[in-house]
Design a protein around this motif. Structure first.
Motif, PDB file in Angstrom:
ATOM      1  N   TRP A 179      35.676 -17.850  12.129  1.00  0.00           N
ATOM      2  CA  TRP A 179      34.610 -18.173  10.881  1.00  0.00           C
ATOM      3  C   TRP A 179      33.313 -17.590  11.199  1.00  0.00           C
ATOM      4  O   TRP A 179      32.687 -17.069  10.139  1.00  0.00           O
ATOM      5  CB  TRP A 179      34.398 -19.728  10.883  1.00  0.00           C
ATOM      6  CG  TRP A 179      33.564 -20.375   9.796  1.00  0.00           C
ATOM      7  CD1 TRP A 179      33.952 -20.793   8.739  1.00  0.00           C
ATOM      8  CD2 TRP A 179      32.253 -20.626   9.724  1.00  0.00           C
ATOM      9  NE1 TRP A 179      33.009 -21.164   7.670  1.00  0.00           N
ATOM     10  CE2 TRP A 179      32.036 -20.814   8.582  1.00  0.00           C
ATOM     11  CE3 TRP A 179      30.978 -20.188  10.920  1.00  0.00           C
ATOM     12  CZ2 TRP A 179      30.478 -21.137   8.254  1.00  0.00           C
ATOM     13  CZ3 TRP A 179      29.796 -20.552  10.329  1.00  0.00           C
ATOM     14  CH2 TRP A 179      29.454 -21.016   9.115  1.00  0.00           C
ATOM     15  N   LEU A 180      32.736 -17.471  12.317  1.00  0.00           N
ATOM     16  CA  LEU A 180      31.443 -16.851  12.504  1.00  0.00           C
ATOM     17  C   LEU A 180      31.662 -15.366  12.284  1.00  0.00           C
ATOM     18  O   LEU A 180      30.466 -14.683  11.663  1.00  0.00           O
ATOM     19  CB  LEU A 180      31.164 -16.917  13.949  1.00  0.00           C
ATOM     20  CG  LEU A 180      30.785 -18.465  14.356  1.00  0.00           C
ATOM     21  CD1 LEU A 180      30.536 -18.479  15.902  1.00  0.00           C
ATOM     22  CD2 LEU A 180      29.311 -18.670  13.657  1.00  0.00           C
TER      23      LEU A 180
ATOM     24  N   GLY B 257      29.613 -10.954   8.797  1.00  0.00           N
ATOM     25  CA  GLY B 257      29.976 -10.235   7.537  1.00  0.00           C
ATOM     26  C   GLY B 257      31.292  -9.621   7.199  1.00  0.00           C
ATOM     27  O   GLY B 257      31.574  -8.904   6.230  1.00  0.00           O
TER      28      GLY B 257
ATOM     29  N   SER C 123      33.470  -5.701   6.186  1.00  0.00           N
ATOM     30  CA  SER C 123      32.072  -5.529   5.961  1.00  0.00           C
ATOM     31  C   SER C 123      31.485  -4.148   6.095  1.00  0.00           C
ATOM     32  O   SER C 123      32.143  -3.493   6.652  1.00  0.00           O
ATOM     33  CB  SER C 123      31.426  -6.455   6.939  1.00  0.00           C
ATOM     34  OG  SER C 123      31.755  -5.723   8.461  1.00  0.00           O
TER      35      SER C 123
ATOM     36  N   CYS D 169      36.489 -21.408  15.124  1.00  0.00           N
ATOM     37  CA  CYS D 169      34.937 -21.202  15.120  1.00  0.00           C
ATOM     38  C   CYS D 169      34.627 -19.685  15.346  1.00  0.00           C
ATOM     39  O   CYS D 169      33.683 -19.214  14.712  1.00  0.00           O
ATOM     40  CB  CYS D 169      34.039 -22.166  16.249  1.00  0.00           C
ATOM     41  SG  CYS D 169      34.068 -23.738  15.709  1.00  0.00           S
TER      42      CYS D 169
ATOM     43  N   GLN E 241      34.876  -9.063   5.480  1.00  0.00           N
ATOM     44  CA  GLN E 241      35.373  -9.465   4.359  1.00  0.00           C
ATOM     45  C   GLN E 241      36.929  -9.495   4.364  1.00  0.00           C
ATOM     46  O   GLN E 241      37.444  -9.898   3.467  1.00  0.00           O
ATOM     47  CB  GLN E 241      35.010  -8.552   3.406  1.00  0.00           C
ATOM     48  CG  GLN E 241      33.372  -8.912   3.166  1.00  0.00           C
ATOM     49  CD  GLN E 241      32.874  -7.949   2.069  1.00  0.00           C
ATOM     50  OE1 GLN E 241      33.506  -7.353   1.199  1.00  0.00           O
ATOM     51  NE2 GLN E 241      31.490  -7.980   1.985  1.00  0.00           N
TER      52      GLN E 241
ATOM     53  N   ARG F 205      27.048  -7.061  12.084  1.00  0.00           N
ATOM     54  CA  ARG F 205      26.549  -6.941  10.706  1.00  0.00           C
ATOM     55  C   ARG F 205      25.967  -5.389  10.495  1.00  0.00           C
ATOM     56  O   ARG F 205      25.952  -4.884   9.477  1.00  0.00           O
ATOM     57  CB  ARG F 205      25.518  -7.729  10.174  1.00  0.00           C
ATOM     58  CG  ARG F 205      26.019  -9.113  10.191  1.00  0.00           C
ATOM     59  CD  ARG F 205      24.956  -9.954   9.726  1.00  0.00           C
ATOM     60  NE  ARG F 205      24.643  -9.717   8.274  1.00  0.00           N
ATOM     61  CZ  ARG F 205      25.230 -10.511   7.186  1.00  0.00           C
ATOM     62  NH1 ARG F 205      26.148 -11.525   7.464  1.00  0.00           N
ATOM     63  NH2 ARG F 205      25.061 -10.005   6.044  1.00  0.00           N
TER      64      ARG F 205
ATOM     65  N   LEU G 152      33.433 -14.097   9.933  1.00  0.00           N
ATOM     66  CA  LEU G 152      33.640 -13.936   8.564  1.00  0.00           C
ATOM     67  C   LEU G 152      32.188 -14.213   7.603  1.00  0.00           C
ATOM     68  O   LEU G 152      31.624 -13.719   7.012  1.00  0.00           O
ATOM     69  CB  LEU G 152      34.555 -14.887   7.857  1.00  0.00           C
ATOM     70  CG  LEU G 152      36.148 -14.420   8.472  1.00  0.00           C
ATOM     71  CD1 LEU G 152      36.824 -15.448   7.463  1.00  0.00           C
ATOM     72  CD2 LEU G 152      36.195 -13.189   7.617  1.00  0.00           C
ATOM     73  N   HIS G 153      31.552 -15.175   8.223  1.00  0.00           N
ATOM     74  CA  HIS G 153      30.618 -15.744   7.740  1.00  0.00           C
ATOM     75  C   HIS G 153      28.918 -15.509   8.199  1.00  0.00           C
ATOM     76  O   HIS G 153      28.043 -15.236   7.564  1.00  0.00           O
ATOM     77  CB  HIS G 153      30.537 -17.381   7.552  1.00  0.00           C
ATOM     78  CG  HIS G 153      31.482 -17.636   6.687  1.00  0.00           C
ATOM     79  ND1 HIS G 153      32.830 -18.008   7.312  1.00  0.00           N
ATOM     80  CD2 HIS G 153      31.596 -18.136   5.272  1.00  0.00           C
ATOM     81  CE1 HIS G 153      33.576 -18.336   6.251  1.00  0.00           C
ATOM     82  NE2 HIS G 153      32.779 -18.653   5.163  1.00  0.00           N
ATOM     83  N   VAL G 154      28.952 -15.030   9.482  1.00  0.00           N
ATOM     84  CA  VAL G 154      27.576 -14.384  10.139  1.00  0.00           C
ATOM     85  C   VAL G 154      27.623 -12.993  10.263  1.00  0.00           C
ATOM     86  O   VAL G 154      26.691 -12.335   9.933  1.00  0.00           O
ATOM     87  CB  VAL G 154      27.718 -15.408  11.415  1.00  0.00           C
ATOM     88  CG1 VAL G 154      26.406 -14.532  11.988  1.00  0.00           C
ATOM     89  CG2 VAL G 154      27.461 -16.692  11.404  1.00  0.00           C
TER      90      VAL G 154
END
Length: 459
Positions: A314-315, A321, A5, A311, A323, A177, A317-319
């Motif tokens: 996943w957080l 950011g 990210s 979890c 990559q 982020r 990667l998706h919250v």
């Protein structure tokens, strides 16, 4: 390595001028791990160095509060048969739920070894008070405080700390982020502190059923904190900690904290480098212990461990950011090892180096706990993340293991005053002092077997 990210990449690039070796709180060096990152979406390649956030933590750990008993707690109410309805069981021994339980490996366990008579000389014998009477008297004083305490004091304070930690999770993931160094570091620190609050404080209280007075809810909280958050097995954690460590504190071959020893490592690797591997070793050790539990419990543990770890991944990667899977895994390792150093240190500082006893020569409970347990000074960061019962109220916790962290802090003036009044040891020392001791006497304390102690010789 794959792309990461923009926040992760830019944040570490801003830290790259600081890629020198920084001194820690106690003067030891903290190395820097060089890692190369690639920009995302075809951006040009950057090279930075990952600067461990641990020096910041050590600076916070240095702010130790002075050792003090504080104001005496109120004492009112009556004790009926050593128990008070609606209040936590004080626990003069092991958890009653574990007495006579089946060990994870299938063997049957009974109550703790009977105390053998050990000749006492000194103030206690002259006063004509038996050790059982001393423990009963202290239990009565503590029980009065417990009965007069509200639910908020008994459980609410610690539940609120755990709840606040959950509320901080979104802020921590969102801070990662950021492309700015300060918000990014704030996210790492936040997630690291929250992780240790849930996995150390939460798991420890849940293993003693100190979060609730309901056995059913106590089991639920134990599974949540120990298996889902900590990636360990409830059966082994509860048996080894509550049944063995608390039932046989400082007894050679049982609760002598020898599981923390790694004699093949030298002092500096063990004290300053090995703790970084705790997040990796914990689930691996748990997987090895699953063969000693029933298949249903093993399946539940595997599902909870996978869910908790995935979890977190996943957080990121998706919250947050991230990559790149590797950058997300590296961040997981960083946050989960943020307080691994004090976690290892506290576990060895408070028992190893104190008197050890043979199983057939151990003193009565009140002497065993006053001799073999040590309190560290209050520390804002560790009090929040680990809990009072593991830091400044460890003696109180071993005497009354079913009490919550806040209640251990409340009874601390009573316990310390009583033990000192009865001329019993009340061990206290600073974090820095214990660290120097273990560095100077590492071979004696962590490699060679601890010597047996005769109670008369100590007095």
């Amino acid at each position: 390595m794959g792309g990461v990210s923009p926040g992760w990449d830019a944040a570490w690039l801003r830290l790259s001028p600081l890629h020198c070796v920084l001194p820690g709180m106690f003067g030891f060096a903290i190395p820097v791990l060089p890692v190369s990152f690639s920009g995302s979406r075809g951006a040009r390649r950057h090279r930075g160095r990952v600067l461990w956030v641990l020096p910041c933590v050590w600076l916070l750990l240095g702010r130790e509060m002075p050792l003090e008993d504080g104001d005496a707690a109120r004492q009112r109410g009556q004790r009926v048969n050593g128990k008070v309805s609606g209040t936590p069981w004080l626990g003069e021994g092991e958890d009653p739920l574990l007495q006579g339980m089946t060990a994870p490996d299938g063997s049957r366990t009974g109550p703790a070894l009977d105390d053998k008579d050990v000749t006492l000389k000194g103030p206690l014998q002259q006063a004509g008070q038996s050790e059982e009477a001393l423990m009963a008297e202290l239990s009565g004083l503590v029980q009065k405080v417990v009965k007069s305490s509200s639910w908020w004091e008994r459980h609410g304070v610690d539940i609120s700390i755990l709840g606040c930690s959950f509320l901080l999770l979104p802020a921590g993931f969102l801070c990662l982020r950021s492309a700015q160094a300060i918000p990014f570091l704030a996210g790492v620190l936040t997630l690291g502190v929250v992780h240790h609050t849930l996995t150390v404080k939460g798991s420890h209280l849940a293993s003693h059923n100190a979060l609730t007075e309901s056995k059913s809810w106590g089991k639920v909280w134990a599974i949540f904190f120990i298996e889902l958050c900590s990636a360990f097995t409830v059966e082994q954690a509860t048996y080894n900690h509550v049944k063995i460590h608390h039932g046989y504190t400082n007894i050679i071959g049982l609760g002598d904290s020898s599981t923390w020893k790694l004699p093949f490592l030298n002092r500096y690797i063990y004290m300053f480098i090995a703790p970084l591997a705790v997040p990796i070793l914990t689930p691996l050790v748990a997987l090895g212990l699953l063969r000693n539990v029933e298949w249903k419990a093993a399946l539940r543990t595997l599902c909870c461990m996978f869910l908790g770890l995935y979890c977190h991944y996943w957080l990121l990667l998706h919250v947050s950011g991230f990559q790149s899977p590797w950058s997300a895994l590296l961040c997981m390792l960083l946050t989960r090892s943020l307080l691994a150093h004090p976690y290892i240190h506290v576990n060895i500082f408070q028992h190893i180096g104190l008197p050890m006893f043979a199983a057939d020569r151990k003193p009565k409970r009140i002497h065993l706990m006053s001799l073999g347990v040590l309190n560290l000074p209050r520390n804002a960061l560790l009090d929040w993340s680990f809990g009072h019962s593991l830091i400044s109220c460890h003696v109180e916790h071993h005497l009354f293991p079913r009490l919550s962290d806040n209640m251990c802090l409340k009874i601390k003036p009573i316990v310390s005053q009583y033990l000192k009044q009865k001329k019993l040891p009340y061990n206290e020392d600073t974090y820095a002092s214990r660290l120097r001791l273990f560095l100077q006497r590492y071979e004696e304390l962590m490699v060679h077997a601890p010597p047996l102690t005769e109670l008369v010789g100590i007095q």
